[in-house]
Every structure is written in structure tokens, then in C-alpha cells.
Design a protein around this motif. Structure first.
Motif, PDB file in Angstrom:
ATOM      1  N   THR A 106       0.813  -1.224   0.000  1.00  0.00           N
ATOM      2  CA  THR A 106       0.000   0.000   0.000  1.00  0.00           C
ATOM      3  C   THR A 106       0.843   1.271   0.000  1.00  0.00           C
ATOM      4  O   THR A 106       0.508   2.240  -0.677  1.00  0.00           O
ATOM      5  CB  THR A 106      -0.949   0.018   1.212  1.00  0.00           C
ATOM      6  OG1 THR A 106      -0.182   0.007   2.435  1.00  0.00           O
ATOM      7  CG2 THR A 106      -1.877  -1.180   1.190  1.00  0.00           C
ATOM      8  N   GLY A 107       1.939   1.279   0.758  1.00  0.00           N
ATOM      9  CA  GLY A 107       2.722   2.504   0.898  1.00  0.00           C
ATOM     10  C   GLY A 107       3.431   2.914  -0.378  1.00  0.00           C
ATOM     11  O   GLY A 107       3.412   4.094  -0.759  1.00  0.00           O
ATOM     12  N   ILE A 108       4.059   1.955  -1.068  1.00  0.00           N
ATOM     13  CA  ILE A 108       4.787   2.293  -2.297  1.00  0.00           C
ATOM     14  C   ILE A 108       3.840   2.756  -3.403  1.00  0.00           C
ATOM     15  O   ILE A 108       4.075   3.805  -4.022  1.00  0.00           O
ATOM     16  CB  ILE A 108       5.657   1.102  -2.746  1.00  0.00           C
ATOM     17  CG1 ILE A 108       6.756   0.842  -1.715  1.00  0.00           C
ATOM     18  CG2 ILE A 108       6.264   1.367  -4.120  1.00  0.00           C
ATOM     19  CD1 ILE A 108       7.633  -0.353  -2.035  1.00  0.00           C
ATOM     20  N   PRO A 109       2.752   2.022  -3.714  1.00  0.00           N
ATOM     21  CA  PRO A 109       1.834   2.527  -4.747  1.00  0.00           C
ATOM     22  C   PRO A 109       1.230   3.883  -4.413  1.00  0.00           C
ATOM     23  O   PRO A 109       1.130   4.752  -5.289  1.00  0.00           O
ATOM     24  CB  PRO A 109       0.759   1.439  -4.828  1.00  0.00           C
ATOM     25  CG  PRO A 109       1.425   0.203  -4.338  1.00  0.00           C
ATOM     26  CD  PRO A 109       2.355   0.677  -3.270  1.00  0.00           C
ATOM     27  N   PHE A 110       0.848   4.086  -3.157  1.00  0.00           N
ATOM     28  CA  PHE A 110       0.256   5.377  -2.803  1.00  0.00           C
ATOM     29  C   PHE A 110       1.287   6.499  -2.912  1.00  0.00           C
ATOM     30  O   PHE A 110       0.961   7.608  -3.367  1.00  0.00           O
ATOM     31  CB  PHE A 110      -0.305   5.327  -1.391  1.00  0.00           C
ATOM     32  CG  PHE A 110      -0.988   6.598  -0.984  1.00  0.00           C
ATOM     33  CD1 PHE A 110      -2.267   6.880  -1.435  1.00  0.00           C
ATOM     34  CD2 PHE A 110      -0.353   7.524  -0.177  1.00  0.00           C
ATOM     35  CE1 PHE A 110      -2.901   8.060  -1.073  1.00  0.00           C
ATOM     36  CE2 PHE A 110      -0.970   8.702   0.187  1.00  0.00           C
ATOM     37  CZ  PHE A 110      -2.253   8.973  -0.265  1.00  0.00           C
ATOM     38  N   GLY A 111       2.532   6.230  -2.503  1.00  0.00           N
ATOM     39  CA  GLY A 111       3.568   7.255  -2.643  1.00  0.00           C
ATOM     40  C   GLY A 111       3.833   7.608  -4.096  1.00  0.00           C
ATOM     41  O   GLY A 111       4.075   8.775  -4.428  1.00  0.00           O
ATOM     42  N   MET A 112       3.766   6.612  -4.976  1.00  0.00           N
ATOM     43  CA  MET A 112       3.960   6.887  -6.400  1.00  0.00           C
ATOM     44  C   MET A 112       2.817   7.732  -6.961  1.00  0.00           C
ATOM     45  O   MET A 112       3.042   8.663  -7.739  1.00  0.00           O
ATOM     46  CB  MET A 112       4.067   5.567  -7.161  1.00  0.00           C
ATOM     47  CG  MET A 112       5.353   4.816  -6.903  1.00  0.00           C
ATOM     48  SD  MET A 112       5.453   3.281  -7.848  1.00  0.00           S
ATOM     49  CE  MET A 112       7.120   2.755  -7.423  1.00  0.00           C
ATOM     50  N   LEU A 113       1.601   7.397  -6.556  1.00  0.00           N
ATOM     51  CA  LEU A 113       0.467   8.201  -7.022  1.00  0.00           C
ATOM     52  C   LEU A 113       0.574   9.640  -6.530  1.00  0.00           C
ATOM     53  O   LEU A 113       0.323  10.593  -7.272  1.00  0.00           O
ATOM     54  CB  LEU A 113      -0.836   7.573  -6.533  1.00  0.00           C
ATOM     55  CG  LEU A 113      -1.273   6.276  -7.210  1.00  0.00           C
ATOM     56  CD1 LEU A 113      -2.517   5.722  -6.530  1.00  0.00           C
ATOM     57  CD2 LEU A 113      -1.526   6.495  -8.693  1.00  0.00           C
ATOM     58  N   ALA A 114       0.960   9.799  -5.258  1.00  0.00           N
ATOM     59  CA  ALA A 114       1.071  11.147  -4.702  1.00  0.00           C
ATOM     60  C   ALA A 114       2.195  11.929  -5.367  1.00  0.00           C
ATOM     61  O   ALA A 114       2.089  13.153  -5.546  1.00  0.00           O
ATOM     62  CB  ALA A 114       1.305  11.076  -3.191  1.00  0.00           C
ATOM     63  N   GLY A 115       3.268  11.247  -5.746  1.00  0.00           N
ATOM     64  CA  GLY A 115       4.361  11.950  -6.407  1.00  0.00           C
ATOM     65  C   GLY A 115       4.083  12.257  -7.866  1.00  0.00           C
ATOM     66  O   GLY A 115       4.546  13.262  -8.402  1.00  0.00           O
ATOM     67  N   ILE A 195       6.707   6.114 -19.554  1.00  0.00           N
ATOM     68  CA  ILE A 195       7.581   6.993 -18.771  1.00  0.00           C
ATOM     69  C   ILE A 195       7.616   6.546 -17.319  1.00  0.00           C
ATOM     70  O   ILE A 195       8.667   6.530 -16.667  1.00  0.00           O
ATOM     71  CB  ILE A 195       7.094   8.452 -18.881  1.00  0.00           C
ATOM     72  CG1 ILE A 195       7.276   8.963 -20.317  1.00  0.00           C
ATOM     73  CG2 ILE A 195       7.850   9.351 -17.907  1.00  0.00           C
ATOM     74  CD1 ILE A 195       6.690  10.340 -20.534  1.00  0.00           C
ATOM     75  N   PHE A 196       6.454   6.131 -16.826  1.00  0.00           N
ATOM     76  CA  PHE A 196       6.364   5.771 -15.412  1.00  0.00           C
ATOM     77  C   PHE A 196       7.217   4.543 -15.100  1.00  0.00           C
ATOM     78  O   PHE A 196       7.994   4.541 -14.133  1.00  0.00           O
ATOM     79  CB  PHE A 196       4.901   5.513 -15.040  1.00  0.00           C
ATOM     80  CG  PHE A 196       4.692   5.222 -13.588  1.00  0.00           C
ATOM     81  CD1 PHE A 196       4.668   6.246 -12.660  1.00  0.00           C
ATOM     82  CD2 PHE A 196       4.518   3.921 -13.142  1.00  0.00           C
ATOM     83  CE1 PHE A 196       4.475   5.982 -11.320  1.00  0.00           C
ATOM     84  CE2 PHE A 196       4.323   3.649 -11.807  1.00  0.00           C
ATOM     85  CZ  PHE A 196       4.303   4.684 -10.898  1.00  0.00           C
ATOM     86  N   HIS A 197       7.101   3.492 -15.913  1.00  0.00           N
ATOM     87  CA  HIS A 197       7.785   2.253 -15.534  1.00  0.00           C
ATOM     88  C   HIS A 197       9.204   2.147 -16.085  1.00  0.00           C
ATOM     89  O   HIS A 197       9.953   1.250 -15.688  1.00  0.00           O
ATOM     90  CB  HIS A 197       6.953   1.021 -15.946  1.00  0.00           C
ATOM     91  CG  HIS A 197       7.074   0.645 -17.392  1.00  0.00           C
ATOM     92  ND1 HIS A 197       6.247   1.174 -18.367  1.00  0.00           N
ATOM     93  CD2 HIS A 197       7.913  -0.209 -18.041  1.00  0.00           C
ATOM     94  CE1 HIS A 197       6.571   0.647 -19.538  1.00  0.00           C
ATOM     95  NE2 HIS A 197       7.579  -0.182 -19.371  1.00  0.00           N
ATOM     96  N   THR A 198       9.600   3.046 -17.014  1.00  0.00           N
ATOM     97  CA  THR A 198      10.971   3.010 -17.518  1.00  0.00           C
ATOM     98  C   THR A 198      11.843   4.136 -16.960  1.00  0.00           C
ATOM     99  O   THR A 198      13.073   4.016 -16.970  1.00  0.00           O
ATOM    100  CB  THR A 198      10.989   3.108 -19.053  1.00  0.00           C
ATOM    101  OG1 THR A 198      10.359   4.332 -19.465  1.00  0.00           O
ATOM    102  CG2 THR A 198      10.277   1.924 -19.672  1.00  0.00           C
ATOM    103  N   ILE A 199      11.229   5.209 -16.481  1.00  0.00           N
ATOM    104  CA  ILE A 199      11.998   6.343 -15.971  1.00  0.00           C
ATOM    105  C   ILE A 199      11.688   6.613 -14.497  1.00  0.00           C
ATOM    106  O   ILE A 199      12.576   6.621 -13.647  1.00  0.00           O
ATOM    107  CB  ILE A 199      11.724   7.612 -16.802  1.00  0.00           C
ATOM    108  CG1 ILE A 199      12.180   7.407 -18.243  1.00  0.00           C
ATOM    109  CG2 ILE A 199      12.428   8.825 -16.185  1.00  0.00           C
ATOM    110  CD1 ILE A 199      11.869   8.576 -19.159  1.00  0.00           C
ATOM    111  N   ALA A 200      10.403   6.819 -14.193  1.00  0.00           N
ATOM    112  CA  ALA A 200      10.023   7.233 -12.843  1.00  0.00           C
ATOM    113  C   ALA A 200      10.319   6.154 -11.802  1.00  0.00           C
ATOM    114  O   ALA A 200      10.919   6.429 -10.752  1.00  0.00           O
ATOM    115  CB  ALA A 200       8.544   7.614 -12.813  1.00  0.00           C
ATOM    116  N   LEU A 201       9.901   4.937 -12.096  1.00  0.00           N
ATOM    117  CA  LEU A 201      10.091   3.859 -11.119  1.00  0.00           C
ATOM    118  C   LEU A 201      11.567   3.568 -10.855  1.00  0.00           C
ATOM    119  O   LEU A 201      11.990   3.518  -9.688  1.00  0.00           O
ATOM    120  CB  LEU A 201       9.349   2.607 -11.572  1.00  0.00           C
ATOM    121  CG  LEU A 201       9.400   1.411 -10.623  1.00  0.00           C
ATOM    122  CD1 LEU A 201       8.832   1.799  -9.261  1.00  0.00           C
ATOM    123  CD2 LEU A 201       8.620   0.237 -11.206  1.00  0.00           C
TER     124      LEU A 201
END
Length: 283
Positions: A106-115, A195-201
């Protein structure tokens, strides 16, 4: 008038280099550079242990209240075989693992959404900041009364204490991505998901690991504190029992064991960070 022909600096430099000499030389890493962190860390631990042993041997503190490394080593076999220590560790490990799984899921997905999405961040930031600053320990009696003295209350306490560092650090990792890199990716036709899964993550992995390190430390504390308030088994329960009857050596053995578990988990996370983010410059 004589013509003067100036040789370009690059050409002049290239002319001075022998043909058989490589343009780039790689110096071998010495043994000290390779093992320096391990050696210095070991020396630091030895200094701590020697100082601790001297304090105990010289009776600077009443031996009833402080043990020593030698006495802890001597008490370890007795604690493991006679006190059911392994059973208490198994109970605490179950509570810790379940709580940390919830934190990760829960913490990692929510932090990604918030960022990634500014409205989500602006909506949740005051709540996350408030809960992170709240003394969650004060909620332990309520959790015990609500969920009982079993595993449920300890898992809930681990989650409430450990999830916020993961959320905050993951959000910071997403926000710290260079906007120029994202604009360049969009220029080449990359969509949001790519962009999300190749750069952001990948770019946020170091921040996520830092958050998990803090979460692991807080999770271990949460298990112990939760079991101190109310439990029928677990490492906190063991500490409560041995502390009440002044079995100092066994008490400190449990404390040292928890410290070693925390160090081991921290090393595992460090190794994971090195493997998945080898591009990061180590300073």
C-alpha cells in the motif's frame, strides 16, 4: 610573410599519444578501497563491545542493570533451549512480516500516485504529515482493546508506525525526477505508462529503499512495543518476562538479537539497492 599553421588542440593532444596506448585507462581498485567499509564497520563494533565489557567488568554500573558481551554469549544457549526463545521469535517474525507486506503493498503505490499526480499529493500531504508526526505508540492500548492481544493488533501497529516513511520517501523519489528527462521522453512519443515504468520507477528506487530502511527499524520497534503492552508470546513478551525477574543477561541477549536482525535487514536492503540502481554514483 611566413604562414603559421596552428594545430587544433585535440589533434595536437592526439599526436602526443602513442599509437599503442589506450585512450582510457582504468586503475585497479585496491583491497583497502574494496573492503574499507567492512573493516571500519567491524572496528567500530569492536570498540563498542570492548567499551561495554569494560563498563561491566569495572562495575561502573550495577551488574543487576547491565550485562556484558561475554555474559550475553554465555546466556544465549540457555535462552534458546530453555526459554522457548525461538517460539517467541517466530511469533514476532509473523507479525513483522505481515505488517511490512501491507506497508509495501500500500505505501509504495500510494507514494507513487502522490508523487506523480499533484492533486493526490495536495489532498493527502496534510494527512500524511500529521500521521507521521503523531505518537503512534499512544494508540497501542486502543489497538489492543479493539483487536485483542493476538496477531491482529501487532500487525496494525507495525503498519501504522512503518508505512509513513515509505509513503514520504516514495513521493519524494517521484518528485525528484528531472523534468527535462520526462520532456525528452515525451518528445520521442513515450506515453505516461512507459515513462512511469521506464523512468520514474527506476529513478525512485533509492528513495524507496531509504523509506524501507526506516520502515524496518520502526517495524521492529512496533512489534516489541505492541507485545510489551499486551501479548501471550513474542519477543516483546519475552523481554517483559525476563525484565520483571531481573534476568539481565537473557534480557540483553534478546535486545542484541533484535539489533542484529535490524542490521541484517539493512544490509539486505543495501545490497538490493546496489543491484537495482547501479547507475547511481556512490559518494
Amino acid at each position: 610573410m611566413t604562414d603559421v599553421h596552428l594545430e587544433p588542440p585535440a589533434a595536437a593532444a592526439a599526436a602526443d599519444v602513442p599509437a599503442d596506448r589506450p585512450l582510457v585507462t582504468v586503475e585497479p581498485v585496491g583491497a583497502w578501497v574494496r573492503y574499507r567499509a567492512a573493516v571500519l564497520g567491524t572496528v567500530g563494533v569492536l570498540i563498542l563491545l570492548v567499551g561495554w565489557q569494560l563498563v561491566s567488568s569495572l562495575a561502573l554500573i550495577d551488574p543487576l542493570y547491565i550485562s556484558s558481551p561475554i555474559r550475553i554469549v554465555e546466556a544465549a544457549p540457555v535462552a534458546i533451549t530453555d526459554d522457548g526463545f525461538l517460539h517467541h521469535i517466530a511469533v514476532s517474525a509473523q507479525e513483522f512480516v505481515l505488517g511490512m507486506l501491507l506497508v509495501i503493498l500500500t505505501g509504495i503505490p500510494f507514494g507513487m500516485l502522490a508523487g506523480w499526480y499533484r492533486p493526490v499529493r495536495e489532498l493527502s500531504d496534510p494527512v500524511v504529515s500529521a500521521l507521521f508526526a503523531t505518537p503512534i505508540v499512544a494508540l497501542v492500548p486502543i489497538l489492543v482493546l479493539t483487536l485483542g492481544i493476538g496477531v491482529g493488533s501487532k500487525v496494525a501497529f507495525v503498519y501504522l508506525l512503518a508505512v509513513w516513511p515509505v509513503v514520504i520517501n516514495t513521493t519524494a523519489g517521484i518528485r525528484d525526477i528531472d523534468p527535462g528527462v520526462i520532456r525528452m521522453a515525451r518528445t520521442f512519443g513515450a506515453g505516461d505508462w512507459r515513462i512511469f515504468h521506464t523512468i520514474a520507477l527506476p529513478a525512485s528506487v533509492p528513495h524507496i529503499i531509504v523509506g524501507l530502511r526506516n520502515a524496518v527499524s520502526r517495524g521492529i520497534i512496533a512489534v516489541v512495543v505492541g507485545e510489551l503492552y499486551g501479548a501471550s508470546a513474542g519477543i516483546g513478551y519475552y523481554l517483559n518476562q525476563t525484565g520483571q525477574i531481573f534476568q539481565t543477561d537473557r534480557y540483553y541477549f534478546a535486545v542484541v538479537f533484535l539489533a542484529l536482525v535490524g542490521v541484517l535487514l539493512g544490509l539486505l536492503l543495501t545490497a538490493l539497492e546496489s543491484r537495482v540502481s547501479g547507475w547511481k554514483v556512490d559518494r
